[in-house]
Motif scaffolding. Structure first.
Motif, PDB file in Angstrom:
ATOM      1  N   ASP A  11      -3.648  41.695 -31.283  1.00  0.00           N
ATOM      2  CA  ASP A  11      -3.630  40.165 -31.623  1.00  0.00           C
ATOM      3  C   ASP A  11      -4.979  39.564 -31.458  1.00  0.00           C
ATOM      4  N   GLU A  12      -5.647  39.192 -32.522  1.00  0.00           N
ATOM      5  CA  GLU A  12      -6.918  38.516 -32.551  1.00  0.00           C
ATOM      6  C   GLU A  12      -6.884  37.165 -32.090  1.00  0.00           C
ATOM      7  N   ARG A  13      -5.647  36.701 -31.970  1.00  0.00           N
ATOM      8  CA  ARG A  13      -5.549  35.271 -31.168  1.00  0.00           C
ATOM      9  C   ARG A  13      -6.002  35.622 -29.807  1.00  0.00           C
ATOM     10  N   ARG A  14      -6.031  36.700 -29.133  1.00  0.00           N
ATOM     11  CA  ARG A  14      -6.626  36.789 -27.963  1.00  0.00           C
ATOM     12  C   ARG A  14      -7.982  36.099 -27.689  1.00  0.00           C
ATOM     13  N   PHE A  15      -8.793  36.124 -29.009  1.00  0.00           N
ATOM     14  CA  PHE A  15     -10.222  35.729 -28.715  1.00  0.00           C
ATOM     15  C   PHE A  15     -10.269  34.112 -28.676  1.00  0.00           C
ATOM     16  N   ASP A  16      -9.123  33.420 -28.927  1.00  0.00           N
ATOM     17  CA  ASP A  16      -8.939  31.805 -28.819  1.00  0.00           C
ATOM     18  C   ASP A  16      -8.849  31.603 -27.323  1.00  0.00           C
ATOM     19  N   VAL A  17      -8.409  32.363 -26.460  1.00  0.00           N
ATOM     20  CA  VAL A  17      -8.059  32.079 -25.146  1.00  0.00           C
ATOM     21  C   VAL A  17      -9.200  31.973 -24.314  1.00  0.00           C
ATOM     22  N   PRO A  18      -9.385  30.685 -23.567  1.00  0.00           N
ATOM     23  CA  PRO A  18     -10.548  30.490 -22.856  1.00  0.00           C
ATOM     24  C   PRO A  18     -10.676  31.612 -21.473  1.00  0.00           C
ATOM     25  N   VAL A  19     -11.919  32.058 -21.637  1.00  0.00           N
ATOM     26  CA  VAL A  19     -12.210  33.146 -20.417  1.00  0.00           C
ATOM     27  C   VAL A  19     -13.174  32.364 -19.447  1.00  0.00           C
ATOM     28  N   VAL A  20     -13.034  32.766 -18.182  1.00  0.00           N
ATOM     29  CA  VAL A  20     -14.208  32.518 -17.270  1.00  0.00           C
ATOM     30  C   VAL A  20     -14.487  33.742 -16.619  1.00  0.00           C
ATOM     31  N   LEU A  21     -15.741  34.167 -16.553  1.00  0.00           N
ATOM     32  CA  LEU A  21     -16.232  35.266 -15.796  1.00  0.00           C
ATOM     33  C   LEU A  21     -16.770  34.932 -14.576  1.00  0.00           C
ATOM     34  N   VAL A  22     -16.239  35.520 -13.421  1.00  0.00           N
ATOM     35  CA  VAL A  22     -16.855  35.328 -12.258  1.00  0.00           C
ATOM     36  C   VAL A  22     -17.574  36.526 -11.933  1.00  0.00           C
ATOM     37  N   CYS A  23     -19.030  36.017 -11.657  1.00  0.00           N
ATOM     38  CA  CYS A  23     -19.878  37.220 -11.340  1.00  0.00           C
ATOM     39  C   CYS A  23     -20.057  37.520  -9.944  1.00  0.00           C
ATOM     40  N   PRO A  24     -19.685  38.509  -9.209  1.00  0.00           N
ATOM     41  CA  PRO A  24     -20.066  38.715  -7.757  1.00  0.00           C
ATOM     42  C   PRO A  24     -21.199  39.510  -7.671  1.00  0.00           C
TER      43      PRO A  24
ATOM     44  N   ILE B 183     -23.162  41.592 -22.444  1.00  0.00           N
ATOM     45  CA  ILE B 183     -22.435  41.244 -23.583  1.00  0.00           C
ATOM     46  C   ILE B 183     -23.315  41.211 -24.984  1.00  0.00           C
ATOM     47  N   GLY B 184     -24.444  40.451 -24.898  1.00  0.00           N
ATOM     48  CA  GLY B 184     -25.363  40.394 -25.851  1.00  0.00           C
ATOM     49  C   GLY B 184     -25.622  41.718 -26.508  1.00  0.00           C
ATOM     50  N   ALA B 185     -25.749  42.664 -25.619  1.00  0.00           N
ATOM     51  CA  ALA B 185     -26.129  44.150 -26.086  1.00  0.00           C
ATOM     52  C   ALA B 185     -25.216  44.929 -26.598  1.00  0.00           C
ATOM     53  N   GLY B 186     -23.939  44.405 -26.808  1.00  0.00           N
ATOM     54  CA  GLY B 186     -22.745  45.189 -27.504  1.00  0.00           C
ATOM     55  C   GLY B 186     -21.982  45.933 -26.320  1.00  0.00           C
ATOM     56  N   ASP B 187     -21.956  45.837 -25.082  1.00  0.00           N
ATOM     57  CA  ASP B 187     -21.663  46.896 -24.192  1.00  0.00           C
ATOM     58  C   ASP B 187     -20.077  46.203 -23.744  1.00  0.00           C
ATOM     59  N   VAL B 188     -19.896  45.093 -24.146  1.00  0.00           N
ATOM     60  CA  VAL B 188     -18.462  44.566 -23.819  1.00  0.00           C
ATOM     61  C   VAL B 188     -18.040  43.894 -25.317  1.00  0.00           C
ATOM     62  N   PRO B 189     -17.719  44.489 -26.069  1.00  0.00           N
ATOM     63  CA  PRO B 189     -17.150  44.006 -27.506  1.00  0.00           C
ATOM     64  C   PRO B 189     -15.899  42.937 -27.225  1.00  0.00           C
ATOM     65  N   GLU B 190     -15.171  43.160 -26.373  1.00  0.00           N
ATOM     66  CA  GLU B 190     -14.068  42.132 -26.365  1.00  0.00           C
ATOM     67  C   GLU B 190     -14.634  40.692 -26.278  1.00  0.00           C
TER      68      GLU B 190
ATOM     69  N   ALA C  73     -17.880  39.813 -26.292  1.00  0.00           N
ATOM     70  CA  ALA C  73     -18.736  39.227 -27.597  1.00  0.00           C
ATOM     71  C   ALA C  73     -17.931  38.416 -28.615  1.00  0.00           C
ATOM     72  N   LYS C  74     -16.715  38.759 -28.583  1.00  0.00           N
ATOM     73  CA  LYS C  74     -15.983  38.111 -29.654  1.00  0.00           C
ATOM     74  C   LYS C  74     -15.056  37.019 -29.304  1.00  0.00           C
ATOM     75  N   ALA C  75     -14.999  36.644 -28.056  1.00  0.00           N
ATOM     76  CA  ALA C  75     -14.208  35.774 -27.570  1.00  0.00           C
ATOM     77  C   ALA C  75     -14.984  34.315 -27.917  1.00  0.00           C
ATOM     78  N   LYS C  76     -14.154  33.304 -28.091  1.00  0.00           N
ATOM     79  CA  LYS C  76     -14.896  32.104 -28.705  1.00  0.00           C
ATOM     80  C   LYS C  76     -14.981  31.105 -27.515  1.00  0.00           C
ATOM     81  N   HIS C  77     -14.477  31.444 -26.190  1.00  0.00           N
ATOM     82  CA  HIS C  77     -14.880  30.410 -25.271  1.00  0.00           C
ATOM     83  C   HIS C  77     -15.071  31.121 -23.940  1.00  0.00           C
ATOM     84  N   VAL C  78     -16.272  31.408 -23.686  1.00  0.00           N
ATOM     85  CA  VAL C  78     -16.507  32.427 -22.048  1.00  0.00           C
ATOM     86  C   VAL C  78     -17.642  31.277 -21.421  1.00  0.00           C
ATOM     87  N   ASP C  79     -16.847  31.124 -20.363  1.00  0.00           N
ATOM     88  CA  ASP C  79     -17.808  30.396 -19.068  1.00  0.00           C
ATOM     89  C   ASP C  79     -18.287  31.764 -18.022  1.00  0.00           C
ATOM     90  N   PHE C  80     -19.311  31.389 -17.377  1.00  0.00           N
ATOM     91  CA  PHE C  80     -19.941  32.121 -16.308  1.00  0.00           C
ATOM     92  C   PHE C  80     -19.975  31.490 -15.047  1.00  0.00           C
TER      93      PHE C  80
END
Length: 223
Positions: free
Chosen positions: A160-173, A184-191, A193-200
């Motif tokens: 379901d491509e609606r998953r890309f609308d769900v906000p994502v927060v990536l906690v970087c340890p 992500i920019g290099a294409g190593d994390v395609p999911e 890369a397509k998410a519309k709302h990603v905070d780091f």
């Protein structure tokens, strides 16, 4: 807010014990999950069983929960967003990235007798475990639960491509937000890369911040 907490490989719901009190003090309702095959004694558990357990917790929540995945369980959290995009308020990924469709869930180490045991600390030397003292290492290793190969070798299915609308927060340890953005920019994390709302979000810890920095992790989750 209900906050569903999904620990990574070899861990059960008790991994979050030191995170829960701070989340509660911030007014949230943390719900640590013990997954099939990772704490309930079901050696025949499959990835589908684990996904079903997460979905059951989402469906039982009185309102849209935040779904938190740690390490390999980042993929579980993302599978939940795929299956329930309209019911998940936010996905938080700690120290990991969601696998792509068709990839094995976590076929990472040698399996024995139908399970993948904790491989010891050798593979995690360096930034992953540098902040863990000997007592913490012993505690994690002693509590580690071998994960059924029905889970680790299960194939990820995203539909379901609606998953890309769900906000994502990536906690970087053990890695930085800049590193994550580069991958992500290099294409190593395609999911992602397509998410519309990603905070780091950065956290000064190794791969297990729920053990080494539980209060700070809870504050990040609860903010």
């Amino acid at each position: 807010m209900d906050i569903l907490l999904i620990a990574g490989l070899w861990l059960d719901g008790s991994a979050w014990d030191d995170v829960v009190p701070t989340l509660e003090s911030l007014g949230h309702r943390p719900v640590p999950l013990t997954l099939p095959g990772q704490g309930d004694g079901a050696a025949s558990a499959t990835l589908d069983d684990q996904v079903a357990a997460v979905l059951a917790a989402i469906d039982a929540a009185p309102e849209k929960p935040m779904v938190v995945g740690h390490s390999a369980a980042c993929t579980l959290a993302w599978l939940a967003a795929d299956a329930r995009p309209e019911k998940v308020a936010k996905v938080v990924l700690i120290g990991g990235f969601p696998a792509a469709d068709g990839e094995p869930y976590a076929d990472l180490f040698e399996a024995k007798d139908g399970v993948m045991p904790f491989p010891g600390w050798g593979p995690f030397e360096g930034p992953d475990s540098a902040d863990l003292d000997e007592e913490a290492r012993r505690s994690i290793a002693a509590a580690a639960i071998p994960v059924p190969t029905g889970v680790t070798k299960g194939l990820v299915r995203l539909v379901d491509e609606r998953r890309f609308d769900v906000p994502v927060v990536l906690v970087c340890p053990e890695f930085t937000p800049a590193q994550a953005q580069g991958w992500i920019g290099a294409g190593d994390v395609p999911e992602l890369a397509k998410a519309k709302h990603v905070d780091f979000v950065d956290i000064d810890s190794g791969h297990w911040p729920m053990v080494s920095e539980p209060t700070e992790l809870a504050r990040l989750l609860g903010s």
